[in-house]
Design an enzyme around this catalytic site. Structure first.
Site, short mmCIF file in Angstrom:
data_model
loop_
_atom_site.label_atom_id
_atom_site.label_comp_id
_atom_site.label_asym_id
_atom_site.label_seq_id
_atom_site.Cartn_x
_atom_site.Cartn_y
_atom_site.Cartn_z
N HIS A 85 -8.01 6.60 -5.60
CA HIS A 85 -7.61 5.17 -5.90
C HIS A 85 -8.64 4.02 -5.76
O HIS A 85 -9.27 4.25 -4.68
CB HIS A 85 -6.51 5.04 -5.10
CG HIS A 85 -5.59 3.74 -5.65
ND1 HIS A 85 -4.54 4.04 -6.72
CD2 HIS A 85 -5.19 2.73 -5.31
CE1 HIS A 85 -3.83 2.79 -7.19
NE2 HIS A 85 -4.31 1.92 -6.15
N ASP A 164 7.10 0.20 -4.12
CA ASP A 164 5.84 -0.17 -4.31
C ASP A 164 5.75 -0.99 -5.90
O ASP A 164 5.02 -2.01 -6.09
CB ASP A 164 4.68 0.78 -4.24
CG ASP A 164 3.27 0.29 -4.54
OD1 ASP A 164 2.78 -0.96 -4.14
OD2 ASP A 164 2.62 0.71 -5.58
N ARG A 171 3.87 -9.16 -5.67
CA ARG A 171 2.67 -9.74 -5.23
C ARG A 171 1.53 -10.14 -6.22
O ARG A 171 0.81 -11.35 -5.80
CB ARG A 171 1.90 -8.65 -4.17
CG ARG A 171 2.71 -8.39 -3.21
CD ARG A 171 2.07 -7.05 -2.61
NE ARG A 171 0.67 -7.04 -2.16
CZ ARG A 171 -0.30 -5.87 -2.54
NH1 ARG A 171 0.31 -4.98 -2.83
NH2 ARG A 171 -1.51 -6.16 -2.12
N SER A 186 0.66 -0.34 0.01
CA SER A 186 0.97 -0.04 -1.37
C SER A 186 0.23 1.19 -2.00
O SER A 186 0.76 1.86 -2.70
CB SER A 186 0.16 -1.47 -2.31
OG SER A 186 0.03 -1.24 -3.69
N LYS A 190 2.28 4.92 -2.86
CA LYS A 190 2.39 5.75 -4.14
C LYS A 190 1.54 6.90 -4.10
O LYS A 190 1.82 7.86 -4.61
CB LYS A 190 2.10 4.89 -5.23
CG LYS A 190 0.72 4.16 -5.44
CD LYS A 190 0.81 3.43 -6.65
CE LYS A 190 -0.44 2.22 -6.67
NZ LYS A 190 -0.03 1.17 -5.93
N1 URA Z 1 -4.01 -1.22 -5.66
C1 URA Z 1 -2.70 -1.10 -5.41
O1 URA Z 1 -2.28 0.10 -5.58
N2 URA Z 1 -2.24 -1.94 -4.65
C2 URA Z 1 -2.81 -3.17 -4.01
O2 URA Z 1 -2.27 -3.72 -3.32
C3 URA Z 1 -4.23 -3.34 -4.50
C4 URA Z 1 -4.82 -2.40 -5.06
#
Ligand code: URA
Length: 451
Positions: A85, A164, A171, A186, A190
Protein backbone atom coordinates in the site's frame (compact mmCIF):
# COMPACT_ATOMS: atom_id res chain seq x y z
CA UNK A 1 -20.73 0.99 25.37
CA UNK A 2 -24.24 2.14 26.05
CA UNK A 3 -25.43 5.77 25.88
CA UNK A 4 -22.83 6.92 23.42
CA UNK A 5 -22.48 10.68 23.77
CA UNK A 6 -20.75 11.75 20.59
CA UNK A 7 -20.51 15.42 21.57
CA UNK A 8 -18.66 14.41 24.74
CA UNK A 9 -16.14 12.37 22.72
CA UNK A 10 -15.64 15.23 20.27
CA UNK A 11 -15.07 17.79 23.02
CA UNK A 12 -12.79 15.44 24.95
CA UNK A 13 -10.57 15.04 21.89
CA UNK A 14 -10.88 18.72 21.01
CA UNK A 15 -9.54 19.60 24.47
CA UNK A 16 -6.60 17.22 24.14
CA UNK A 17 -7.99 14.33 26.17
CA UNK A 18 -7.31 10.66 25.60
CA UNK A 19 -10.14 8.38 24.49
CA UNK A 20 -10.46 4.88 25.88
CA UNK A 21 -10.45 1.94 23.42
CA UNK A 22 -14.13 1.22 24.12
CA UNK A 23 -15.07 4.85 23.41
CA UNK A 24 -13.31 4.69 20.05
CA UNK A 25 -14.85 1.28 19.29
CA UNK A 26 -18.33 2.58 20.13
CA UNK A 27 -17.90 5.72 18.01
CA UNK A 28 -16.73 3.77 14.96
CA UNK A 29 -19.43 1.13 15.35
CA UNK A 30 -22.12 3.80 15.62
CA UNK A 31 -20.77 5.72 12.63
CA UNK A 32 -20.60 2.55 10.51
CA UNK A 33 -24.18 1.73 11.49
CA UNK A 34 -25.29 5.18 10.29
CA UNK A 35 -26.11 6.39 13.80
CA UNK A 36 -23.55 9.22 13.85
CA UNK A 37 -24.06 11.89 11.17
CA UNK A 38 -21.20 13.03 8.91
CA UNK A 39 -21.15 16.50 10.53
CA UNK A 40 -20.31 15.04 13.94
CA UNK A 41 -17.79 12.61 12.50
CA UNK A 42 -16.17 15.48 10.58
CA UNK A 43 -15.83 17.43 13.82
CA UNK A 44 -14.29 14.40 15.51
CA UNK A 45 -11.85 13.87 12.62
CA UNK A 46 -10.76 17.50 12.77
CA UNK A 47 -10.25 17.26 16.55
CA UNK A 48 -8.18 14.08 16.04
CA UNK A 49 -6.28 15.75 13.21
CA UNK A 50 -5.39 18.80 15.29
CA UNK A 51 -4.80 17.08 18.66
CA UNK A 52 -3.32 13.82 17.34
CA UNK A 53 -3.96 10.33 18.67
CA UNK A 54 -1.74 8.44 21.10
CA UNK A 55 -0.27 5.05 20.11
CA UNK A 56 -2.98 3.31 22.13
CA UNK A 57 -5.70 5.39 20.49
CA UNK A 58 -4.24 4.63 17.04
CA UNK A 59 -4.26 0.88 17.76
CA UNK A 60 -7.83 1.14 19.10
CA UNK A 61 -8.96 3.07 16.01
CA UNK A 62 -7.27 0.58 13.69
CA UNK A 63 -8.90 -2.34 15.55
CA UNK A 64 -12.34 -0.69 15.50
CA UNK A 65 -12.11 0.05 11.77
CA UNK A 66 -10.71 -3.41 10.99
CA UNK A 67 -13.61 -5.07 12.82
CA UNK A 68 -16.24 -2.76 11.31
CA UNK A 69 -16.71 -5.54 8.74
CA UNK A 70 -15.57 -9.03 7.92
CA UNK A 71 -11.94 -9.95 8.51
CA UNK A 72 -11.14 -12.41 5.77
CA UNK A 73 -9.35 -15.68 6.28
CA UNK A 74 -7.59 -16.73 3.08
CA UNK A 75 -5.66 -19.61 4.63
CA UNK A 76 -7.36 -22.08 2.28
CA UNK A 77 -5.65 -20.35 -0.68
CA UNK A 78 -2.14 -21.60 -1.17
CA UNK A 79 0.88 -19.35 -0.66
CA UNK A 80 2.00 -16.49 1.54
CA UNK A 81 -0.35 -13.66 0.63
CA UNK A 82 1.37 -10.29 0.45
CA UNK A 83 0.04 -6.83 -0.39
CA UNK A 84 1.50 -3.37 -0.79
CA UNK A 85 0.00 0.00 0.00
CA UNK A 86 1.19 3.49 -0.78
CA UNK A 87 0.55 6.43 1.51
CA UNK A 88 -0.39 8.42 -1.59
CA UNK A 89 1.37 10.44 -4.21
CA UNK A 90 0.97 12.15 -7.57
CA UNK A 91 1.31 9.90 -10.61
CA UNK A 92 1.59 6.83 -8.39
CA UNK A 93 0.30 4.02 -10.59
CA UNK A 94 2.67 1.48 -9.06
CA UNK A 95 -0.04 -0.93 -7.82
CA UNK A 96 -1.27 -1.49 -11.38
CA UNK A 97 2.17 -2.72 -12.44
CA UNK A 98 3.18 -4.34 -9.18
CA UNK A 99 0.21 -6.64 -8.43
CA UNK A 100 0.45 -8.55 -11.75
CA UNK A 101 4.23 -8.63 -11.50
CA UNK A 102 4.35 -10.19 -8.03
CA UNK A 103 1.53 -12.60 -8.86
CA UNK A 104 3.46 -13.62 -11.99
CA UNK A 105 6.32 -14.63 -9.68
CA UNK A 106 4.05 -16.94 -7.70
CA UNK A 107 3.19 -14.81 -4.64
CA UNK A 108 -0.57 -14.18 -4.30
CA UNK A 109 -1.56 -10.51 -4.00
CA UNK A 110 -5.03 -9.81 -2.59
CA UNK A 111 -5.32 -6.04 -2.91
CA UNK A 112 -7.92 -3.76 -1.39
CA UNK A 113 -7.32 -0.20 -2.49
CA UNK A 114 -8.79 3.24 -2.09
CA UNK A 115 -10.06 6.01 -4.32
CA UNK A 116 -8.40 9.35 -4.93
CA UNK A 117 -7.71 11.22 -1.72
CA UNK A 118 -7.00 14.95 -1.61
CA UNK A 119 -4.56 15.81 -4.39
CA UNK A 120 -3.49 12.15 -4.81
CA UNK A 121 -4.99 9.53 -7.08
CA UNK A 122 -6.41 6.17 -6.01
CA UNK A 123 -5.96 2.73 -7.54
CA UNK A 124 -9.72 2.07 -7.75
CA UNK A 125 -10.40 5.16 -9.84
CA UNK A 126 -7.50 4.18 -12.11
CA UNK A 127 -8.78 0.62 -12.59
CA UNK A 128 -12.24 1.93 -13.41
CA UNK A 129 -10.74 3.80 -16.36
CA UNK A 130 -10.73 0.33 -18.02
CA UNK A 131 -14.29 -0.05 -19.34
CA UNK A 132 -16.29 -2.59 -17.35
CA UNK A 133 -13.61 -3.22 -14.70
CA UNK A 134 -15.48 -4.14 -11.51
CA UNK A 135 -13.79 -3.14 -8.24
CA UNK A 136 -16.86 -4.12 -6.23
CA UNK A 137 -16.63 -7.93 -6.39
CA UNK A 138 -18.39 -10.03 -3.77
CA UNK A 139 -16.13 -11.69 -1.24
CA UNK A 140 -16.82 -15.04 -2.84
CA UNK A 141 -15.70 -13.78 -6.24
CA UNK A 142 -12.70 -12.03 -4.63
CA UNK A 143 -11.53 -15.41 -3.33
CA UNK A 144 -12.17 -17.11 -6.66
CA UNK A 145 -10.24 -14.53 -8.67
CA UNK A 146 -7.33 -14.62 -6.22
CA UNK A 147 -7.17 -18.41 -6.41
CA UNK A 148 -7.47 -18.46 -10.22
CA UNK A 149 -5.32 -15.49 -11.24
CA UNK A 150 -3.00 -14.98 -8.26
CA UNK A 151 -4.16 -11.41 -7.65
CA UNK A 152 -7.39 -9.46 -7.30
CA UNK A 153 -7.95 -5.71 -6.91
CA UNK A 154 -11.06 -4.40 -5.21
CA UNK A 155 -12.24 -1.55 -2.97
CA UNK A 156 -13.51 -1.53 0.57
CA UNK A 157 -17.03 -2.88 0.55
CA UNK A 158 -19.93 -2.91 2.94
CA UNK A 159 -18.28 -6.10 4.14
CA UNK A 160 -14.56 -5.28 4.32
CA UNK A 161 -13.50 -2.32 6.45
CA UNK A 162 -16.69 -0.33 5.74
CA UNK A 163 -15.66 2.22 8.37
CA UNK A 164 -12.60 3.09 6.32
CA UNK A 165 -14.66 3.42 3.18
CA UNK A 166 -16.89 6.00 4.86
CA UNK A 167 -14.16 7.82 6.80
CA UNK A 168 -11.85 7.95 3.80
CA UNK A 169 -14.50 9.68 1.70
CA UNK A 170 -15.24 12.10 4.55
CA UNK A 171 -11.57 12.93 5.17
CA UNK A 172 -11.08 13.59 1.47
CA UNK A 173 -13.49 16.54 1.61
CA UNK A 174 -12.95 17.85 5.16
CA UNK A 175 -9.23 18.69 5.15
CA UNK A 176 -8.38 15.83 7.51
CA UNK A 177 -6.14 13.65 5.37
CA UNK A 178 -2.56 14.49 6.43
CA UNK A 179 -2.68 12.94 9.89
CA UNK A 180 -0.29 10.13 10.86
CA UNK A 181 -2.75 8.20 13.07
CA UNK A 182 -5.68 8.64 10.67
CA UNK A 183 -3.59 7.49 7.70
CA UNK A 184 -2.17 4.55 9.67
CA UNK A 185 -5.60 3.37 10.85
CA UNK A 186 -7.07 3.82 7.37
CA UNK A 187 -4.37 1.83 5.59
CA UNK A 188 -3.96 -0.91 8.16
CA UNK A 189 -7.66 -1.50 8.79
CA UNK A 190 -8.37 -2.30 5.17
CA UNK A 191 -5.12 -4.16 4.62
CA UNK A 192 -5.41 -6.34 7.70
CA UNK A 193 -9.04 -7.12 6.82
CA UNK A 194 -8.19 -8.49 3.39
CA UNK A 195 -6.58 -11.71 4.65
CA UNK A 196 -2.89 -10.98 4.02
CA UNK A 197 0.10 -12.68 5.66
CA UNK A 198 2.54 -9.79 5.10
CA UNK A 199 2.50 -6.16 3.99
CA UNK A 200 4.88 -3.79 2.22
CA UNK A 201 4.33 -0.05 2.53
CA UNK A 202 5.47 2.66 0.19
CA UNK A 203 5.68 5.71 2.42
CA UNK A 204 5.94 8.76 0.21
CA UNK A 205 7.83 11.83 1.34
CA UNK A 206 8.05 15.24 -0.34
CA UNK A 207 5.88 18.00 -1.70
CA UNK A 208 3.52 15.63 -3.52
CA UNK A 209 3.02 13.39 -0.47
CA UNK A 210 0.87 13.85 2.60
CA UNK A 211 4.10 13.80 4.63
CA UNK A 212 6.16 16.71 3.35
CA UNK A 213 9.23 16.20 5.51
CA UNK A 214 11.33 13.19 6.31
CA UNK A 215 10.78 13.35 10.08
CA UNK A 216 7.02 12.98 9.71
CA UNK A 217 7.35 10.39 6.95
CA UNK A 218 9.62 8.28 9.16
CA UNK A 219 7.16 8.61 12.02
CA UNK A 220 4.35 7.46 9.71
CA UNK A 221 6.45 4.52 8.50
CA UNK A 222 7.32 3.54 12.06
CA UNK A 223 3.68 3.79 13.15
CA UNK A 224 2.49 1.69 10.22
CA UNK A 225 5.16 -0.98 10.61
CA UNK A 226 4.87 -1.25 14.40
CA UNK A 227 1.07 -1.37 14.41
CA UNK A 228 1.11 -3.88 11.50
CA UNK A 229 3.58 -6.13 13.31
CA UNK A 230 1.61 -5.64 16.55
CA UNK A 231 -1.40 -7.15 14.77
CA UNK A 232 0.78 -10.15 13.85
CA UNK A 233 1.48 -9.21 10.21
CA UNK A 234 5.13 -8.92 9.12
CA UNK A 235 5.37 -5.40 7.68
CA UNK A 236 8.19 -3.51 5.93
CA UNK A 237 8.19 0.12 4.76
CA UNK A 238 10.21 1.81 2.04
CA UNK A 239 10.50 5.58 2.16
CA UNK A 240 10.36 6.92 -1.41
CA UNK A 241 10.74 10.37 -2.87
CA UNK A 242 7.60 12.26 -3.93
CA UNK A 243 9.17 15.65 -4.68
CA UNK A 244 8.25 15.30 -8.34
CA UNK A 245 5.43 13.31 -9.93
CA UNK A 246 6.09 9.61 -10.43
CA UNK A 247 6.27 8.82 -14.13
CA UNK A 248 4.77 11.10 -16.74
CA UNK A 249 1.03 10.55 -16.45
CA UNK A 250 -1.25 12.10 -13.81
CA UNK A 251 -4.97 11.29 -13.69
CA UNK A 252 -6.85 8.02 -13.94
CA UNK A 253 -7.02 7.13 -17.67
CA UNK A 254 -3.56 8.58 -18.40
CA UNK A 255 -1.96 6.69 -15.48
CA UNK A 256 -3.67 3.43 -16.35
CA UNK A 257 -2.49 3.80 -19.95
CA UNK A 258 1.06 4.41 -18.71
CA UNK A 259 0.96 1.37 -16.42
CA UNK A 260 -0.35 -0.87 -19.20
CA UNK A 261 2.41 0.29 -21.55
CA UNK A 262 5.03 -0.39 -18.88
CA UNK A 263 3.67 -3.91 -18.39
CA UNK A 264 3.83 -4.41 -22.15
CA UNK A 265 7.44 -3.15 -22.13
CA UNK A 266 6.38 -0.30 -24.44
CA UNK A 267 7.28 3.37 -24.11
CA UNK A 268 4.40 5.34 -22.54
CA UNK A 269 2.88 8.35 -24.34
CA UNK A 270 5.10 10.94 -22.65
CA UNK A 271 8.34 8.94 -22.86
CA UNK A 272 10.28 6.45 -20.69
CA UNK A 273 9.30 6.10 -17.01
CA UNK A 274 12.34 4.54 -15.36
CA UNK A 275 11.31 5.97 -11.99
CA UNK A 276 8.03 4.03 -11.96
CA UNK A 277 9.89 0.83 -12.83
CA UNK A 278 12.53 1.48 -10.16
CA UNK A 279 10.01 1.95 -7.35
CA UNK A 280 7.89 -0.97 -8.56
CA UNK A 281 10.84 -3.37 -8.67
CA UNK A 282 12.02 -2.32 -5.20
CA UNK A 283 8.56 -2.95 -3.74
CA UNK A 284 8.21 -6.21 -5.69
CA UNK A 285 11.55 -7.36 -4.27
CA UNK A 286 10.29 -6.80 -0.73
CA UNK A 287 7.00 -8.56 -1.45
CA UNK A 288 8.68 -11.57 -3.03
CA UNK A 289 11.03 -11.82 -0.08
CA UNK A 290 8.21 -11.59 2.49
CA UNK A 291 6.23 -14.04 0.34
CA UNK A 292 9.15 -16.47 0.65
CA UNK A 293 9.68 -16.66 -3.12
CA UNK A 294 13.25 -15.39 -2.80
CA UNK A 295 15.94 -15.31 -0.14
CA UNK A 296 16.44 -11.56 -0.22
CA UNK A 297 14.68 -8.44 -1.49
CA UNK A 298 17.49 -8.02 -4.05
CA UNK A 299 16.84 -11.50 -5.47
CA UNK A 300 13.14 -10.62 -5.48
CA UNK A 301 13.86 -7.54 -7.54
CA UNK A 302 15.74 -9.60 -10.10
CA UNK A 303 12.92 -12.12 -10.33
CA UNK A 304 10.35 -9.33 -10.76
CA UNK A 305 12.45 -7.76 -13.47
CA UNK A 306 12.44 -11.06 -15.38
CA UNK A 307 8.66 -11.28 -14.96
CA UNK A 308 8.33 -7.87 -16.62
CA UNK A 309 10.78 -8.58 -19.43
CA UNK A 310 9.31 -11.94 -20.30
CA UNK A 311 5.74 -10.66 -20.56
CA UNK A 312 4.43 -12.80 -17.66
CA UNK A 313 3.29 -9.71 -15.79
CA UNK A 314 1.28 -8.39 -18.71
CA UNK A 315 -0.26 -11.85 -19.12
CA UNK A 316 -1.52 -11.65 -15.53
CA UNK A 317 -2.93 -8.17 -16.15
CA UNK A 318 -4.95 -9.56 -19.05
CA UNK A 319 -6.25 -12.31 -16.78
CA UNK A 320 -7.24 -9.87 -14.01
CA UNK A 321 -9.05 -7.57 -16.41
CA UNK A 322 -10.96 -10.54 -17.87
CA UNK A 323 -11.77 -11.98 -14.42
CA UNK A 324 -13.01 -8.62 -13.10
CA UNK A 325 -15.30 -7.94 -16.05
CA UNK A 326 -13.08 -5.43 -17.83
CA UNK A 327 -12.66 -5.01 -21.57
CA UNK A 328 -9.45 -6.91 -22.35
CA UNK A 329 -9.38 -5.36 -25.84
CA UNK A 330 -8.81 -1.96 -24.14
CA UNK A 331 -5.31 -3.19 -23.29
CA UNK A 332 -4.44 -3.30 -27.01
CA UNK A 333 -4.69 0.48 -27.30
CA UNK A 334 -4.10 1.87 -23.81
CA UNK A 335 -3.88 5.51 -24.90
CA UNK A 336 -7.54 5.36 -25.96
CA UNK A 337 -8.35 5.34 -22.21
CA UNK A 338 -7.51 9.05 -22.12
CA UNK A 339 -8.75 9.95 -25.60
CA UNK A 340 -7.25 12.82 -27.58
CA UNK A 341 -5.50 15.76 -25.87
CA UNK A 342 -7.75 18.78 -25.39
CA UNK A 343 -4.90 21.27 -24.81
CA UNK A 344 -1.15 21.45 -25.15
CA UNK A 345 1.21 23.24 -22.77
CA UNK A 346 4.35 24.61 -24.37
CA UNK A 347 7.53 26.15 -22.98
CA UNK A 348 7.90 29.94 -23.06
CA UNK A 349 11.69 29.80 -22.83
CA UNK A 350 14.56 27.35 -23.30
CA UNK A 351 16.51 25.59 -20.56
CA UNK A 352 16.42 22.42 -18.52
CA UNK A 353 13.51 21.17 -16.47
CA UNK A 354 14.80 22.13 -13.02
CA UNK A 355 11.63 21.30 -11.10
CA UNK A 356 8.09 19.94 -11.50
CA UNK A 357 5.73 20.67 -8.62
CA UNK A 358 3.67 17.54 -7.93
CA UNK A 359 1.28 19.24 -5.53
CA UNK A 360 0.36 21.90 -8.10
CA UNK A 361 -0.26 19.19 -10.70
CA UNK A 362 -2.21 17.07 -8.21
CA UNK A 363 -4.57 19.94 -7.44
CA UNK A 364 -4.80 20.88 -11.13
CA UNK A 365 -5.80 17.27 -11.89
CA UNK A 366 -8.56 17.42 -9.24
CA UNK A 367 -9.81 20.72 -10.76
CA UNK A 368 -9.82 19.07 -14.18
CA UNK A 369 -12.12 16.32 -12.89
CA UNK A 370 -9.64 13.55 -11.99
CA UNK A 371 -10.49 13.88 -8.26
CA UNK A 372 -13.42 14.86 -6.10
CA UNK A 373 -14.44 18.14 -4.47
CA UNK A 374 -17.42 16.50 -2.71
CA UNK A 375 -17.62 12.88 -1.73
CA UNK A 376 -20.55 12.12 -4.01
CA UNK A 377 -18.72 13.48 -7.09
CA UNK A 378 -17.86 11.17 -9.99
CA UNK A 379 -14.39 11.37 -11.48
CA UNK A 380 -13.72 11.89 -15.17
CA UNK A 381 -11.70 8.81 -16.19
CA UNK A 382 -10.06 10.67 -19.07
CA UNK A 383 -8.99 13.71 -17.07
CA UNK A 384 -5.29 14.25 -16.50
CA UNK A 385 -1.93 15.20 -17.90
CA UNK A 386 0.91 13.54 -19.73
CA UNK A 387 4.25 15.22 -19.17
CA UNK A 388 6.38 15.24 -22.30
CA UNK A 389 9.35 16.74 -20.50
CA UNK A 390 10.55 15.54 -17.18
CA UNK A 391 13.15 16.49 -14.61
CA UNK A 392 16.57 17.26 -16.08
CA UNK A 393 15.46 17.19 -19.74
CA UNK A 394 16.50 19.89 -22.21
CA UNK A 395 13.67 22.13 -23.45
CA UNK A 396 13.59 24.61 -26.34
CA UNK A 397 11.09 27.48 -26.36
CA UNK A 398 7.89 26.20 -27.98
CA UNK A 399 8.51 22.54 -27.06
CA UNK A 400 5.57 20.60 -25.67
CA UNK A 401 5.85 20.35 -21.88
CA UNK A 402 2.59 18.50 -21.31
CA UNK A 403 -0.72 17.56 -22.86
CA UNK A 404 -4.05 17.82 -21.12
CA UNK A 405 -6.82 15.21 -21.44
CA UNK A 406 -10.42 15.65 -20.30
CA UNK A 407 -13.99 14.90 -21.25
CA UNK A 408 -14.77 18.58 -20.68
CA UNK A 409 -12.15 20.70 -22.52
CA UNK A 410 -13.41 23.89 -20.83
CA UNK A 411 -11.86 22.68 -17.55
CA UNK A 412 -8.33 22.55 -19.02
CA UNK A 413 -6.08 25.14 -17.35
CA UNK A 414 -2.84 25.32 -19.35
CA UNK A 415 -1.44 28.08 -17.10
CA UNK A 416 -1.74 25.90 -13.97
CA UNK A 417 0.22 23.15 -15.70
CA UNK A 418 2.85 25.48 -17.13
CA UNK A 419 3.33 27.08 -13.70
CA UNK A 420 4.18 23.66 -12.23
CA UNK A 421 7.33 23.55 -14.40
CA UNK A 422 10.48 25.50 -13.51
CA UNK A 423 13.06 25.82 -16.25
CA UNK A 424 16.66 26.57 -15.31
CA UNK A 425 20.04 27.07 -16.96
CA UNK A 426 21.32 23.65 -15.86
CA UNK A 427 19.78 20.28 -15.03
CA UNK A 428 19.10 19.78 -11.32
CA UNK A 429 21.23 17.46 -9.19
CA UNK A 430 19.55 14.05 -9.39
CA UNK A 431 17.75 13.07 -6.18
CA UNK A 432 17.53 9.44 -5.07
CA UNK A 433 14.11 7.93 -5.43
CA UNK A 434 14.48 5.13 -2.91
CA UNK A 435 15.43 6.58 0.44
CA UNK A 436 15.21 4.37 3.51
CA UNK A 437 13.80 1.02 4.59
CA UNK A 438 12.26 0.18 7.97
CA UNK A 439 11.50 -3.39 9.06
CA UNK A 440 10.34 -2.76 12.61
CA UNK A 441 13.75 -2.99 14.20
CA UNK A 442 16.00 -0.64 12.27
CA UNK A 443 16.23 1.88 9.49
CA UNK A 444 18.49 1.12 6.53
CA UNK A 445 19.62 3.94 4.31
CA UNK A 446 19.22 3.75 0.54
CA UNK A 447 17.73 0.25 0.57
CA UNK A 448 16.34 -0.87 -2.70
CA UNK A 449 18.54 1.39 -4.83
CA UNK A 450 19.81 -0.29 -7.98
CA UNK A 451 22.31 -3.12 -7.39
N1 URA B 1 -4.08 5.73 1.81
C1 URA B 1 -5.10 5.25 2.56
O1 URA B 1 -5.61 4.14 2.33
N2 URA B 1 -5.57 5.99 3.56
C2 URA B 1 -5.05 7.19 3.86
O2 URA B 1 -5.51 7.79 4.79
C3 URA B 1 -3.99 7.70 3.08
C4 URA B 1 -3.51 6.94 2.05
Amino acid sequence: MSDLNVVRLITKKRDGGLLAPDEIAALIAAYTAGDVPDYQMSAFLMAAFLRGLSDDETVALTRAMLHSGTVLDLSDIEGVKVDKHSTGGVGDKVSLVLAPMVAACGVPVPMISGRGLGHTGGTLDKLEAIPGFDVGLSIERYREVLAEVGTVLIGQTGEIAPADKALYALRDVTGTVESIPLIAASILSKKLAEGIDALVLDVKVGRGAFMKDETRARKLAETLVRVGIGFGTPTVALLTNMDTPLGRAIGNGPETAEAIRLLKEETPAGGPCDDVVEVTLALAGEMLHLGRATESPEAGRRLASAALRDGWSFGILQEIVAAQGGDVAALDDPDALMGEPVATVTADTSGFVADIDPLALGYAAVDLGAGRARKEDDVDPKAGFVLHKTLGERVEAGDVLAQIYASDPSRADTEAVRAAFTLGAAPPTPRPLLLDRFDGTRWERGMGNAD
